[in-house]
Structure formats: structure tokens, C-alpha cells
Design a protein around this motif. Sequence first.
Motif, PDB file in Angstrom:
ATOM      1  N   ALA A 340       0.843  -1.197   0.000  1.00 42.72           N
ATOM      2  CA  ALA A 340       0.000   0.000   0.000  1.00 42.72           C
ATOM      3  C   ALA A 340       0.877   1.245   0.000  1.00 42.72           C
ATOM      4  O   ALA A 340       1.939   1.278   0.616  1.00 42.72           O
ATOM      5  CB  ALA A 340      -0.918  -0.001   1.219  1.00 42.72           C
ATOM      6  N   SER A 343       1.154   3.242  -6.352  1.00 39.70           N
ATOM      7  CA  SER A 343       0.345   2.826  -7.495  1.00 39.70           C
ATOM      8  C   SER A 343      -0.871   2.007  -7.068  1.00 39.70           C
ATOM      9  O   SER A 343      -1.143   0.930  -7.606  1.00 39.70           O
ATOM     10  CB  SER A 343       1.207   2.000  -8.465  1.00 39.70           C
ATOM     11  OG  SER A 343       2.249   2.783  -8.964  1.00 39.70           O
ATOM     12  N   GLY A 344      -1.571   2.510  -6.075  1.00 37.49           N
ATOM     13  CA  GLY A 344      -2.734   1.776  -5.576  1.00 37.49           C
ATOM     14  C   GLY A 344      -2.289   0.623  -4.691  1.00 37.49           C
ATOM     15  O   GLY A 344      -1.186   0.612  -4.151  1.00 37.49           O
ATOM     16  N   ILE A 345      -3.151  -0.377  -4.552  1.00 32.13           N
ATOM     17  CA  ILE A 345      -2.835  -1.530  -3.714  1.00 32.13           C
ATOM     18  C   ILE A 345      -2.422  -2.693  -4.611  1.00 32.13           C
ATOM     19  O   ILE A 345      -3.100  -3.044  -5.566  1.00 32.13           O
ATOM     20  CB  ILE A 345      -4.044  -1.926  -2.840  1.00 32.13           C
ATOM     21  CG1 ILE A 345      -4.345  -0.800  -1.831  1.00 32.13           C
ATOM     22  CG2 ILE A 345      -3.782  -3.231  -2.107  1.00 32.13           C
ATOM     23  CD1 ILE A 345      -5.586  -1.050  -0.998  1.00 32.13           C
TER      24      ILE A 345
END
Length: 423
Positions: A340, A343-345
Motif C-alpha cells: 500500500a 500505485s494503488g494496492i
Amino acid sequence: MKIGASKFFLLILAAFLLLSCDEERLDETVNFIPGKPLRLQESLALADSMVIFNAQGLAYTTNELKEIKRFAKAAALDEEYPEYDRELRNAWEEDAQLSISLFRQGKLVDYFFYYDDLYPSDTVFDGDMFSLQGAGRWKKLDLIQAYFKERKISTEDETAEFNTRPNLPVLKVDIYVDTFELKEGKILGDTMPPREFETGLIQSVKKPCGWRLERVLKRYYKEGFNLSVDATITFGDSGRVTNVSMDTDHPEYKGFLEEVKSILYYAWMPPTVQTRLMDPLPCMYFSDNLPPELQSRNIWSYVAAQEIVKSEKVHLSFSREYFRLECKGEGSEKDSVEIAGYSGIIKEHCDEIRFTKDLATGGINYLECIKGVAKRDPQFPKMPVKPAQSFELFDRYHAMYVKEDLSLNQVVKLKIPPCFVEE
């Protein structure tokens, strides 16, 4: 022809003065710039004290200049490479028979490892040495081994200098350059992206300072250590560091920070730096095997630096390395590791992970995912018969300097499922 006693005395005095002047000139001709690579004989000409460790621990110390000159004569190398890449020999450091430190006025001038028979199949050279930034070889070891024998310095087994704190975790120092300032009137050029140039600046700090920083970290580390360091390094003539401004302060680690500051004065700026979009550089690579963002770019190049760089801002991340965390039991989607903050999860099922964790932020600098389990021969458990599949899930260096989609102050967190245990 007879020479009178007074004339003979004057000749002897003149010869003595000439020899003294030659020795002084030798010392003067070696312009000591902290961090700049030196040949072994140059380091010995500058040194005023020497410390040797062997398998029994501290084996020998001296601050007698005549004794250091005797060692210089015995240690004359047959071949020498003063700017050999240290990364190629990190794995061998703990195999050295001796570790030898050279000091000048209390400051480390050079540090090198001594090996006899490092390459048993080599029929030309009998011994090797690796210094902070150089390497050298001896065809015969008679002179240097006689020197050690006369002083009862055993060269049997591996040096014990690295065993002083055997229960330490695996500690690393990751070096990042976030910004740099050019000298007035100088430009970088349109073909060199600033982030790519910074990878070369990282190497210029890493080569002379990286090992020194790891050494001091191991001495000061204790449970609860949670520091990182930000510093600005300013350069003068010939790439010499003229000022180090530290932005980090901590009363509990005052001694540690003072030593870090003194080490950063070794961050000599060379005439050219080697950029590296992959660090370390692979021994061999093919463009088809590179990630898409690298296939059309030069993996490395040499760029002028000393004449254009005025200062640089450096971030030192002190991290702990975790090896072989394996997921015990049946894997499932809920057992996926999760990243996390970048680039997001990102989720990925891994049977084993290896990563480095920043001691100050708790964020990760590197994460490797291993799928499958390597099959091993019981007689040789460290040598896999069939290796597992491994791939990089996250690398801060790659994200910052290649993809350029991560800033230095972003913290990337790793969520580890409960099935993972450290072997």
C-alpha cells in the motif's frame, strides 16, 4: 681519492637531507582528498597508524612510520586496479584472512582485506587484496607473509572483525539523491534526465561512503533504532567535499550522527559518474528481458559531474533485511502479501518473501516474491536442484529513478499475512 672526515660528514648529511626531502615530496605529491581512490602505496605513504585484525581478533597495531614503511615494502603489489567496483566482491569480505585499516591523524585513509589462495586454480597469482575502492594481486607472498610471521600475525582462518556482534540482524544502508544544484553557468543537457543523472550521483556517494556507513550502523544499532539522515553535501575544487549540512538531530544518537557527518566528507565527486538504471548492474542482460520502461534506454552511461555539480541533497535510509519468510500451510487469496502507498494496492500470492524495511518509517525499500519451493538435495541444502520462481514486486530505487512515479517522502507499507514465519 681520499675524502676528509669533515667532507665525508657533509656528504652523509646531504644524502640524509636529500632522502628526507624525497620522503616529504612523496607525502606532498599524494594529494589526500577524502573518498578519492588511492593506490595501496599512496595510502601507506599517507598513513601514520595501522591496525590489523585476524581470526583471533585484534592482532597488531602500530603508529611507527618506519614500521609502516616496512609493511609498504613487503606489500608491494604486482597488479593493481585502484577503481575496481566494490559490489563485485561484497560476498567475499568475510572470507578474508586479515582486515587492515590505515589511518592519518585519526581518520580512515583506507581499509583492505588480505587473502591468500582466494582462487586456487590461479597459477600466476598467489594472493589478493580488496580495499575500499581498489583491488590488487601478488604473484608471490614470500615478503608479506614473512612480515606477518615476524610479528606473529597468523593468517589462518577468517578474520574475526565481523564477529564482534554476532546476534545483529542484517542491516543495510540505502542511499538516495533527491535533488542537486549545478554550478553557475553549467547545464546538464537535454539528453540526460535529472533522475537518471541522480543515479550516477548515488554511485559517487555509495562507493566511498556505503561501506563506512554500514560499519558505523552496526556499531551503534540497538533495539528501537529509528533514524534516517538527510544531508546536503557541497563540493569545491577537484571534487573535494567542502561542507556537509545535516538536517537530522537526535540527542540519543549524537555520536552516531557525528560519525555519519564525518563519513559524508568522503563523498568525493569524481570527474565522471556512472549512471545506473539497474543497481546493481547485471553481469549480462538482454533488452528483451528488461522491463518495458528500460528496453529503449541505456542501462548505464558515463556523465561529466565534477565540473558541473555544486551540491547534492542525500537521504540515508537505514534498513533491516529479512530473508526467507515462508508461508507455512495452504496458501489462499487471503494469504496474499499486500503493498500500500504505491500505485494503488498491489496484491500477490507468494510462498516466500524477502524484503528490506526502513527502521525510521517502517516502509519497505525492496520486496522480492518467490513462488514455488526450491527442491534441495539433503546433502547440500543451500544448493537448490530446481530453483523457485522469483521476481521483484517493489524496488524504491526503480520506482524513483526509472519509473519516476514515487517521491522520496512517500512511505510504501507491506502487509504480511499471518502464515509467514521467519526461518
